[in-house]
Motif scaffolding. Structure first.
Motif, mmCIF file in Angstrom:
data_model
loop_
_atom_site.group_PDB
_atom_site.id
_atom_site.type_symbol
_atom_site.label_atom_id
_atom_site.label_comp_id
_atom_site.label_asym_id
_atom_site.label_seq_id
_atom_site.Cartn_x
_atom_site.Cartn_y
_atom_site.Cartn_z
ATOM 1 N N ARG A 185 0.695 8.303 -9.223
ATOM 2 C CA ARG A 185 1.460 9.384 -8.593
ATOM 3 C C ARG A 185 2.878 8.892 -8.338
ATOM 4 N NH1 ARG A 185 -3.088 11.676 -4.356
ATOM 5 N NH2 ARG A 185 -4.768 11.652 -5.886
ATOM 6 N N THR A 186 3.835 9.768 -8.597
ATOM 7 C CA THR A 186 5.239 9.427 -8.373
ATOM 8 C C THR A 186 6.034 10.684 -8.057
ATOM 9 O OG1 THR A 186 7.090 8.146 -9.242
ATOM 10 C CG2 THR A 186 5.979 9.603 -10.786
ATOM 11 N N LYS A 187 7.153 10.490 -7.375
ATOM 12 C CA LYS A 187 8.053 11.601 -7.088
ATOM 13 C C LYS A 187 9.110 11.659 -8.181
ATOM 14 C CE LYS A 187 7.780 11.440 -2.068
ATOM 15 N NZ LYS A 187 8.542 11.217 -0.831
ATOM 16 N N THR A 188 9.474 12.871 -8.605
ATOM 17 C CA THR A 188 10.548 13.068 -9.579
ATOM 18 C C THR A 188 11.496 14.135 -9.044
ATOM 19 O OG1 THR A 188 9.503 14.859 -10.826
ATOM 20 C CG2 THR A 188 8.922 12.597 -11.473
ATOM 21 N N PRO A 230 5.331 -2.742 -8.074
ATOM 22 C CA PRO A 230 6.577 -3.401 -7.685
ATOM 23 C C PRO A 230 7.759 -2.978 -8.558
ATOM 24 C CG PRO A 230 4.791 -4.985 -7.717
ATOM 25 C CD PRO A 230 4.257 -3.705 -8.313
ATOM 26 N N GLY A 231 8.878 -2.671 -7.916
ATOM 27 C CA GLY A 231 10.087 -2.278 -8.618
ATOM 28 C C GLY A 231 10.155 -0.809 -8.965
ATOM 29 N N SER A 232 9.216 -0.002 -8.454
ATOM 30 C CA SER A 232 9.226 1.428 -8.770
ATOM 31 C C SER A 232 8.763 2.219 -7.551
ATOM 32 C CB SER A 232 8.320 1.726 -9.962
ATOM 33 O OG SER A 232 6.973 1.684 -9.570
ATOM 34 N N GLU A 233 8.815 3.524 -7.668
ATOM 35 C CA GLU A 233 8.312 4.419 -6.631
ATOM 36 C C GLU A 233 6.928 4.950 -6.982
ATOM 37 O OE1 GLU A 233 9.688 5.224 -3.621
ATOM 38 O OE2 GLU A 233 11.032 3.580 -4.124
ATOM 39 N N THR A 234 6.349 4.450 -8.062
ATOM 40 C CA THR A 234 5.045 4.913 -8.531
ATOM 41 C C THR A 234 3.922 4.207 -7.785
ATOM 42 O OG1 THR A 234 5.959 5.355 -10.710
ATOM 43 C CG2 THR A 234 3.569 5.147 -10.568
ATOM 44 N N VAL A 286 4.552 14.106 -9.645
ATOM 45 C CA VAL A 286 3.846 14.031 -10.928
ATOM 46 C C VAL A 286 2.632 13.136 -10.743
ATOM 47 C CG1 VAL A 286 3.955 13.238 -13.315
ATOM 48 C CG2 VAL A 286 5.910 14.406 -12.313
ATOM 49 N N ARG A 287 1.485 13.632 -11.223
ATOM 50 C CA ARG A 287 0.239 12.868 -11.124
ATOM 51 C C ARG A 287 -0.363 12.719 -12.515
ATOM 52 N NH1 ARG A 287 -5.504 14.625 -8.426
ATOM 53 N NH2 ARG A 287 -6.492 12.586 -8.642
ATOM 54 N N THR A 288 -0.831 11.521 -12.808
ATOM 55 C CA THR A 288 -1.545 11.253 -14.047
ATOM 56 C C THR A 288 -2.915 10.702 -13.671
ATOM 57 O OG1 THR A 288 0.517 10.652 -15.135
ATOM 58 C CG2 THR A 288 -1.512 9.987 -16.219
ATOM 59 N N TYR A 289 -3.961 11.298 -14.227
ATOM 60 C CA TYR A 289 -5.322 10.852 -13.936
ATOM 61 C C TYR A 289 -6.069 10.703 -15.252
ATOM 62 C CZ TYR A 289 -9.918 10.519 -11.826
ATOM 63 O OH TYR A 289 -11.159 10.072 -11.444
ATOM 64 N N VAL A 290 -6.625 9.520 -15.471
ATOM 65 C CA VAL A 290 -7.393 9.247 -16.684
ATOM 66 C C VAL A 290 -8.727 8.654 -16.266
ATOM 67 C CG1 VAL A 290 -7.495 7.920 -18.830
ATOM 68 C CG2 VAL A 290 -5.300 8.806 -18.022
ATOM 69 N N PRO A 335 0.815 -1.220 0.000
ATOM 70 C CA PRO A 335 0.000 0.000 0.000
ATOM 71 C C PRO A 335 0.845 1.264 0.000
ATOM 72 C CG PRO A 335 -0.091 -1.094 2.136
ATOM 73 C CD PRO A 335 0.700 -1.978 1.222
ATOM 74 N N CYS A 336 0.264 2.356 -0.478
ATOM 75 C CA CYS A 336 0.879 3.694 -0.473
ATOM 76 C C CYS A 336 -0.017 4.608 0.355
ATOM 77 C CB CYS A 336 0.979 4.251 -1.885
ATOM 78 S SG CYS A 336 2.189 3.497 -2.933
ATOM 79 N N PRO A 337 0.027 4.523 1.664
ATOM 80 C CA PRO A 337 -0.901 5.308 2.477
ATOM 81 C C PRO A 337 -0.711 6.814 2.355
ATOM 82 C CG PRO A 337 0.736 4.231 3.864
ATOM 83 C CD PRO A 337 0.934 3.714 2.467
ATOM 84 N N ARG A 338 0.457 7.281 1.929
ATOM 85 C CA ARG A 338 0.677 8.736 1.836
ATOM 86 C C ARG A 338 -0.185 9.377 0.750
ATOM 87 N NH1 ARG A 338 5.798 7.011 -0.596
ATOM 88 N NH2 ARG A 338 5.745 7.598 -2.779
ATOM 89 N N HIS A 339 -0.676 8.574 -0.198
ATOM 90 C CA HIS A 339 -1.514 9.113 -1.279
ATOM 91 C C HIS A 339 -3.001 8.913 -1.021
ATOM 92 C CE1 HIS A 339 1.856 10.189 -3.741
ATOM 93 N NE2 HIS A 339 2.332 8.971 -3.675
ATOM 94 N N GLY A 340 -3.339 8.153 -0.009
ATOM 95 C CA GLY A 340 -4.745 7.945 0.311
ATOM 96 C C GLY A 340 -5.168 6.499 0.174
ATOM 97 N N SER A 341 -6.406 6.262 0.453
ATOM 98 C CA SER A 341 -6.973 4.920 0.427
ATOM 99 C C SER A 341 -6.977 4.342 -0.989
ATOM 100 C CB SER A 341 -8.398 4.970 0.965
ATOM 101 O OG SER A 341 -8.999 3.704 0.870
ATOM 102 N N GLY A 342 -6.616 3.071 -1.126
ATOM 103 C CA GLY A 342 -6.707 2.374 -2.403
ATOM 104 C C GLY A 342 -5.465 2.428 -3.265
ATOM 105 N N PHE A 343 -4.472 3.199 -2.908
ATOM 106 C CA PHE A 343 -3.244 3.263 -3.702
ATOM 107 C C PHE A 343 -2.309 2.132 -3.323
ATOM 108 C CE2 PHE A 343 -4.600 7.576 -4.472
ATOM 109 C CZ PHE A 343 -4.139 7.830 -5.744
ATOM 110 N N ILE A 344 -1.689 1.528 -4.331
ATOM 111 C CA ILE A 344 -0.662 0.508 -4.106
ATOM 112 C C ILE A 344 0.574 0.884 -4.911
ATOM 113 C CG2 ILE A 344 -2.265 -1.372 -3.584
ATOM 114 C CD1 ILE A 344 -1.771 -2.368 -6.479
ATOM 115 N N ARG A 345 1.732 0.426 -4.431
ATOM 116 C CA ARG A 345 2.990 0.702 -5.114
ATOM 117 C C ARG A 345 3.197 -0.333 -6.218
ATOM 118 N NH1 ARG A 345 6.517 3.743 -3.147
ATOM 119 N NH2 ARG A 345 5.977 3.305 -0.987
#
Length: 87
Positions: A68-71, A28-32, A76-80, A16-26
């Motif tokens: 969402r990812t850090k650069t 694997p192999g990236s910071e995204t 950087v956020r992408t939403y579709v 999970p990626c709790p810093r971005h909110g509920s439902g986000f997962i990392r």
């Protein structure tokens, strides 16, 4: 010639990626971090006409992908969001 069976590669479990909110997962192999969501609806549109009832199926759906990812330049956020069908 004998075929060798395919061997499965062990997969990392999504974390999970709790810093971005509920439902986000990392991913694997990236910071995204990613969240995928959506909905689907179906039904019938019934109308009466002079020559008899009109029945029309209706269906709609939505798919949303948020990444969402850090650069080096900042976050950087992408939403579709894709809507399909008719209501």
């Amino acid at each position: 010639m004998a075929l060798e069976p395919l061997r499965s590669v062990p997969q990392q479990a999504a974390k999970p990626c709790p810093r971005h909110g509920s439902g986000f997962i990392r991913i694997p192999g990236s910071e995204t971090c990613i969240r995928v969501g959506g909905r689907a609806a179906t039904g019938l549109n019934l109308r009466s006409r002079e020559d008899g009832p009109a029945i029309r199926p209706i269906a709609s759906g939505r798919l949303a992908v948020d990444t969402r990812t850090k650069t080096n330049y900042g976050p950087v956020r992408t939403y579709v969001r894709i809507n399909a069908g008719q209501r």
